[in-house]
Design a protein around this motif. Sequence first.
Motif, short mmCIF file in Angstrom:
data_model
loop_
_atom_site.label_atom_id
_atom_site.label_comp_id
_atom_site.label_asym_id
_atom_site.label_seq_id
_atom_site.Cartn_x
_atom_site.Cartn_y
_atom_site.Cartn_z
N VAL A 1 -2.97 3.08 6.53
CA VAL A 1 -2.47 2.34 5.78
C VAL A 1 -3.10 0.58 6.93
N MET B 1 -7.47 4.95 -2.41
CA MET B 1 -7.00 5.17 -1.13
C MET B 1 -6.46 6.45 -0.75
N LYS C 1 1.01 -1.05 -0.08
CA LYS C 1 0.04 -0.21 -0.14
C LYS C 1 0.79 1.45 -0.37
N ASN D 1 -5.05 2.23 -5.24
CA ASN D 1 -4.81 3.17 -4.52
C ASN D 1 -5.02 4.46 -4.96
#
Lengths: 174, 82
Positions: free
Chosen positions: B45, B64, A26, B61
Amino acid sequence: MLGNDVVDLKLAKQQIRWNTKAFQQKVLHPKEMNQYNSSPLSYNDFWKIWSIKETAYKAHQRNKNHRPKFNPFDFLVEINSSTSSKVILDNYEYNIISFVTDKYIYSYTASNDVYSVQNFDLNLKNTFYNEGLKRQYLNNRVIKNEYGIPFLLENNKAVPISITHHGSYFAYLR
Amino acid sequence: MKKEDITIELKQIIEPYVQNQVAFENMTAETSFISDLEINSAHLVDIILDVEDKFDIRIENEEMEQMTTVGASIEIIQNKVS
């Protein structure tokens, strides 16, 4: 450019998943993973690259004056040496110095016209050690703009400042 | 899945990482994880990973990137679980 970030390596142990691939994927771009022999990255390698990304994020957010984002992937870190690295994004180039000890990792945007003040000693040019430095010392002198970007009030002027605080460690850059 | 149900689940996920309890009790859609709840950015995270597990979805992503407030996160989750 103005950005800094400190990681308290004792406190970062609370990130119990730091060494899983799911966690690191991530944060790290596959290109970054490839710079290292081990995947997932080791504890110090991971937190160093994290602090470089956070440093570049702060500098970049100020340059672009954008609302907060969580985009660690966009900040591709090129490691030049054990202390120096570079992040390029949207035609901006950020040169970042990192200082790694067994207790903390500190990264900041390197430049002749900025200086760092910390409650830990770096013994580097343009850095000042102030053992008793407290966050509270800045609190009533710091204002933030609509996107949370901080400025220090000084002589009726708002001076750009970057602040970082993690666990026992505190530093600002201006 | 209803917005209210997602909100309840999300609250449970973020609670362990919150440092500002007052902001947590007064949470609204605009509440920011970092500047209001004072969640350490590395814990974002953890929140993303917990959200993926709990709702059995994958957060890309680009999604996010937007998940910095409670409201934006609920919207992204809702679009995924529908």
